[in-house]
Design an enzyme around this catalytic site. Structure first.
Site, mmCIF file in Angstrom:
data_model
loop_
_atom_site.group_PDB
_atom_site.id
_atom_site.type_symbol
_atom_site.label_atom_id
_atom_site.label_comp_id
_atom_site.label_asym_id
_atom_site.label_seq_id
_atom_site.Cartn_x
_atom_site.Cartn_y
_atom_site.Cartn_z
ATOM 1 N N HIS A 1 12.422 -0.120 24.611
ATOM 2 C CA HIS A 1 11.671 -1.266 24.087
ATOM 3 C C HIS A 1 11.346 -2.211 25.249
ATOM 4 O O HIS A 1 12.223 -2.514 26.068
ATOM 5 C CB HIS A 1 12.501 -1.994 23.023
ATOM 6 C CG HIS A 1 11.746 -3.111 22.398
ATOM 7 N ND1 HIS A 1 10.763 -2.903 21.450
ATOM 8 C CD2 HIS A 1 11.791 -4.454 22.612
ATOM 9 C CE1 HIS A 1 10.251 -4.066 21.093
ATOM 10 N NE2 HIS A 1 10.854 -5.016 21.780
ATOM 11 N N MET B 1 5.306 4.619 17.609
ATOM 12 C CA MET B 1 5.049 3.325 17.001
ATOM 13 C C MET B 1 5.233 3.297 15.480
ATOM 14 O O MET B 1 4.650 2.475 14.801
ATOM 15 C CB MET B 1 3.638 2.839 17.405
ATOM 16 C CG MET B 1 3.444 2.736 18.901
ATOM 17 S SD MET B 1 4.796 1.883 19.797
ATOM 18 C CE MET B 1 4.133 0.231 19.852
ATOM 19 N N LEU C 1 11.407 4.759 11.734
ATOM 20 C CA LEU C 1 11.988 5.999 11.194
ATOM 21 C C LEU C 1 12.670 5.703 9.861
ATOM 22 O O LEU C 1 13.280 4.646 9.676
ATOM 23 C CB LEU C 1 13.022 6.569 12.163
ATOM 24 C CG LEU C 1 12.545 6.921 13.571
ATOM 25 C CD1 LEU C 1 13.667 7.611 14.339
ATOM 26 C CD2 LEU C 1 11.294 7.774 13.563
ATOM 27 N N GLU D 1 18.023 -0.622 11.457
ATOM 28 C CA GLU D 1 17.291 -1.892 11.588
ATOM 29 C C GLU D 1 16.377 -1.824 12.799
ATOM 30 O O GLU D 1 16.734 -1.209 13.814
ATOM 31 C CB GLU D 1 18.282 -3.035 11.822
ATOM 32 C CG GLU D 1 18.774 -3.683 10.557
ATOM 33 C CD GLU D 1 19.704 -4.838 10.890
ATOM 34 O OE1 GLU D 1 19.277 -5.805 11.534
ATOM 35 O OE2 GLU D 1 20.888 -4.735 10.535
ATOM 36 N N GLY E 1 1.965 8.051 26.605
ATOM 37 C CA GLY E 1 2.994 9.020 26.992
ATOM 38 C C GLY E 1 3.504 8.913 28.417
ATOM 39 O O GLY E 1 4.043 9.889 28.956
HETATM 40 C C1 GAR Z 1 6.073 1.330 26.300
HETATM 41 O O1 GAR Z 1 5.906 0.086 26.914
HETATM 42 C C2 GAR Z 1 7.232 1.284 25.309
HETATM 43 O O2 GAR Z 1 8.301 0.513 25.746
HETATM 44 C C3 GAR Z 1 6.556 0.651 24.122
HETATM 45 O O3 GAR Z 1 5.299 1.270 24.060
HETATM 46 C C4 GAR Z 1 4.886 1.629 25.373
HETATM 47 C C5 GAR Z 1 4.536 3.095 25.365
HETATM 48 O O4 GAR Z 1 3.992 3.479 26.600
HETATM 49 N N1 GAR Z 1 7.316 0.868 22.925
HETATM 50 C C6 GAR Z 1 7.429 -0.032 21.967
HETATM 51 O O5 GAR Z 1 6.857 -1.119 21.997
HETATM 52 C C7 GAR Z 1 8.291 0.383 20.791
HETATM 53 N N2 GAR Z 1 8.630 -0.750 19.995
HETATM 54 P P1 GAR Z 1 3.925 5.030 27.002
HETATM 55 O O6 GAR Z 1 3.270 5.755 25.814
HETATM 56 O O7 GAR Z 1 3.051 5.052 28.218
HETATM 57 O O8 GAR Z 1 5.333 5.492 27.252
#
Ligand code: GAR
Length: 199
Positions: A108, A89, A92, A142, A11
């Site tokens: 991303h 993760m 949707l 997508e 988060g």
């Molecule tokens: C972040 O690096 C975000 O970009 C990635 O997960 C991490 C979450 O960190 N998201 C993805 O890979 C989505 N495909 P956080 O919970 O500390 O924000």
């Protein structure tokens, strides 16, 4: 504008957004709720410490559509107008996306369209690219595909590991996501095909 934030873990992006709303960097916005599909998500505690309402809505063996319908209902109940995915993760469902047309954005950790999906930072590191980065985009049906709102290039250094690179990208994610949300909540943009134009 009422924001809903979806998380699955740490988060840190959610917290960066919460602090930016708090200190006025993202004006005219409030965070109505933070929802996680993982009840153990550390980010839920961080949101609670900020006084933000949180909900854990685990899948519990339901279909994606059933699970998403509960999340959509909780968001709508609170008048959420815009949904920010911040390390959420799960994919949707179409119904979720159609319930918030052009009102869902995601961050991303790569320069899309390169390195979609999981572990994008490690994918980029292993591939040997010299530059990677992060992307804020609208969510469409997508994976990691919708119109791009903002991107930031991050250099891969000689002595990087996948971990140090991920950490550096994350610092840029926090800034980029805040800037993008501030622009979006300012409401002065249009989406033309795949192009997001600000005016
Ligand atoms: C972040 O690096 C975000 O970009 C990635 O997960 C991490 C979450 O960190 N998201 C993805 O890979 C989505 N495909 P956080 O919970 O500390 O924000």
């Amino acid at each position: 504008m009422k924001l809903g934030i979806l998380i699955s873990g740490r988060g840190s992006n959610m917290l960066a957004i919460a602090e930016a709303v708090e200190n006025g960097t993202i004006p005219n916005a409030e965070i109505a709720v933070v929802i996680s599909d993982k009840p153990s998500a550390h980010g839920l505690l961080k949101a609670q410490e900020k006084g933000i309402e949180t909900l854990a809505i685990p899948r519990n063996g339901r279909t994606r559509e059933e699970h998403d319908a509960e999340i959509v209902s909780e968001l709508k109940k609170r008048g959420v107008e815009f949904v920010c995915l911040a390390g959420y993760m799960r994919l949707l469902s179409k119904d979720f996306i159609r319930s918030f047309p052009n009102q869902i954005i995601n961050i991303h950790p790569s320069l899309l369209p390169a390195f979609k999906g999981l572990d994008a930072q490690k994918q980029a590191f292993d591939y040997g690219v010299k530059f990677t980065g992060c992307t804020v985009h609208f969510v469409d049906e997508e994976l990691d595909h919708g119109a791009i709102i903002a991107q930031k290039v991050v250099e891969v250094k000689e002595d990087d590991t996948a971990e140090t690179l991920s950490h550096r990208i994350l610092e840029h994610e926090h800034k980029l996501y805040i800037e993008a949300i501030a622009k979006i909540t300012g409401n002065n943009y249009e989406i033309v095909g795949r192009k997001v134009r600000f005016f």
